[in-house]
Design a protein around this motif. Structure first.
Motif, mmCIF file in Angstrom:
data_model
loop_
_atom_site.group_PDB
_atom_site.id
_atom_site.type_symbol
_atom_site.label_atom_id
_atom_site.label_comp_id
_atom_site.label_asym_id
_atom_site.label_seq_id
_atom_site.Cartn_x
_atom_site.Cartn_y
_atom_site.Cartn_z
ATOM 1 N N PHE A 29 50.683 29.172 28.938
ATOM 2 C CA PHE A 29 50.732 29.753 30.280
ATOM 3 C C PHE A 29 49.313 30.161 30.666
ATOM 4 C CE2 PHE A 29 51.732 33.264 27.355
ATOM 5 C CZ PHE A 29 50.784 34.210 27.715
ATOM 6 N N ILE A 30 49.088 30.335 31.957
ATOM 7 C CA ILE A 30 47.781 30.746 32.474
ATOM 8 C C ILE A 30 47.817 32.246 32.745
ATOM 9 C CG2 ILE A 30 46.034 30.435 34.259
ATOM 10 C CD1 ILE A 30 46.454 27.990 32.512
ATOM 11 N N GLU A 31 46.889 32.963 32.125
ATOM 12 C CA GLU A 31 46.778 34.403 32.348
ATOM 13 C C GLU A 31 45.602 34.664 33.286
ATOM 14 O OE1 GLU A 31 47.610 37.628 29.267
ATOM 15 O OE2 GLU A 31 45.409 37.555 29.297
ATOM 16 N N THR A 32 45.872 35.307 34.401
ATOM 17 C CA THR A 32 44.851 35.598 35.409
ATOM 18 C C THR A 32 44.582 37.096 35.450
ATOM 19 O OG1 THR A 32 45.544 33.710 36.753
ATOM 20 C CG2 THR A 32 44.227 35.406 37.845
ATOM 21 N N THR A 33 43.308 37.459 35.312
ATOM 22 C CA THR A 33 42.905 38.868 35.366
ATOM 23 C C THR A 33 42.062 39.094 36.616
ATOM 24 O OG1 THR A 33 42.878 39.014 32.947
ATOM 25 C CG2 THR A 33 41.725 40.739 34.163
ATOM 26 N N ASP A 34 42.545 39.956 37.501
ATOM 27 C CA ASP A 34 41.815 40.329 38.717
ATOM 28 C C ASP A 34 41.292 41.750 38.565
ATOM 29 O OD1 ASP A 34 42.117 38.138 40.844
ATOM 30 O OD2 ASP A 34 44.173 38.363 40.104
ATOM 31 N N ARG A 35 40.024 41.938 38.913
ATOM 32 C CA ARG A 35 39.411 43.270 38.847
ATOM 33 C C ARG A 35 38.717 43.579 40.172
ATOM 34 N NH1 ARG A 35 38.151 41.043 33.692
ATOM 35 N NH2 ARG A 35 38.992 42.258 31.941
ATOM 36 N N ASP A 36 38.886 44.809 40.628
ATOM 37 C CA ASP A 36 38.184 45.301 41.820
ATOM 38 C C ASP A 36 37.391 46.532 41.421
ATOM 39 O OD1 ASP A 36 39.112 43.696 44.281
ATOM 40 O OD2 ASP A 36 40.987 44.122 43.223
ATOM 41 N N ILE A 37 36.081 46.480 41.664
ATOM 42 C CA ILE A 37 35.214 47.583 41.262
ATOM 43 C C ILE A 37 34.571 48.218 42.487
ATOM 44 C CG2 ILE A 37 33.148 46.149 40.946
ATOM 45 C CD1 ILE A 37 32.515 47.882 38.452
ATOM 46 N N ASP A 38 34.448 49.544 42.445
ATOM 47 C CA ASP A 38 33.779 50.310 43.497
ATOM 48 C C ASP A 38 32.873 51.306 42.787
ATOM 49 O OD1 ASP A 38 32.923 51.804 45.618
ATOM 50 O OD2 ASP A 38 34.924 52.214 46.434
ATOM 51 N N ALA A 39 31.572 51.026 42.771
ATOM 52 C CA ALA A 39 30.624 51.841 42.010
ATOM 53 C C ALA A 39 29.571 52.434 42.933
ATOM 54 C CB ALA A 39 29.953 50.996 40.930
#
Length: 248
Positions: A208-218
């Motif tokens: 299976f395909i594992e997708t990791t999404d990240r949103d950063i606010d620094a």
């Protein structure tokens, strides 16, 4: 792609090992001039403005690194920050000026979400090791056998000469040395060994395909004042195998 599993990671720490990298595309919003300390006592100054930017998080055995490419010029301005590998960047983070050897803190949030596709199957290319027997002539052994045979023939001729020195006629054919009389004819003496060779093949897999999404606010914070901020998004896809047959 149909997702059968969605995981909202509220407190997932960013873990980087070896040469792993996480790349963000986003916007750098500079409110007040920011001065970045760099290696070899160099500095990089970024004036106020809003710019497209790329940020790469990476790590080695001793440090975590942040590389920023700020498109306020051509080529883009490059800035590098470093801090201890033991400092985590999780849902919330605050890396102090002392930890980065800068004149500002880096504080913010990062939201992470992991999704998985349905399980899939296919045949894919692969390589496998195959034992192959290789034989080569042993020239040294062949030469030794030949030398021994020549020595025996010479010995026979010498004995005949001593026993019948008055003989004028040559030794009768039936008494003459012949191949095999004093031992086997010098054989072909091969040296054989097993050599492993790579061969192309196929194998059946499920995955299976594992997708990791990240949103950063620094934010870049100095004495309680925000000098600027970076907001960006990262998407990473990884193939996770649930079954792999032998390659053949």
């Amino acid at each position: 792609m149909k997702n059968i599993k969605s995981i909202s990671v509220a407190a997932m720490a960013l873990f980087l090992a070896g040469c792993d990298e996480i790349k963000f595309n986003g916007t750098m919003n500079v409110l007040e001039q920011i001065t970045f300390s760099q290696s070899q006592n160099q500095t990089v100054v970024v004036a106020p403005g809003q710019f497209a930017a790329k940020v790469t998080l990476s790590a080695n055995n001793s440090k975590k690194k942040i590389k920023m490419e700020i498109k306020n010029a051509d080529p883009a301005t490059e800035v590098k920050l470093e801090f201890s590998k033991d400092i985590a960047i999780g849902e919330t983070f605050n890396i102090t000026a002392a930890q980065m050897k800068q004149n500002f803190d880096l504080a913010g949030t990062m939201a992470t979400k992991v999704t998985r596709s349905e399980e899939r199957s296919t045949y894919e290319s692969c390589t496998y090791q195959y034992p192959q027997t290789v034989c080569r002539s042993n020239k040294a052994a062949d030469q030794k056998v030949s030398e021994d045979l020549v020595a025996k023939i010479s010995e026979f001729a010498a004995v005949e000469a001593v026993q019948a020195p008055e003989m004028v006629n040559p030794v009768p054919a039936e008494k003459a040395p012949y191949p095999g009389q004093f031992g086997p004819v010098p054989p072909h003496t091969p040296t054989c060994y097993t050599q492993w060779v790579s061969r192309p093949g196929t194998r059946y897999v499920r995955y299976f395909i594992e997708t990791t999404d990240r949103d950063i606010d620094a934010g870049f914070v100095q004495n309680g004042k925000t000098l600027g901020s970076f907001k960006g998004h990262s998407t990473q896809n990884e193939t996770v195998y649930t079954y792999q047959s032998d390659c053949h």
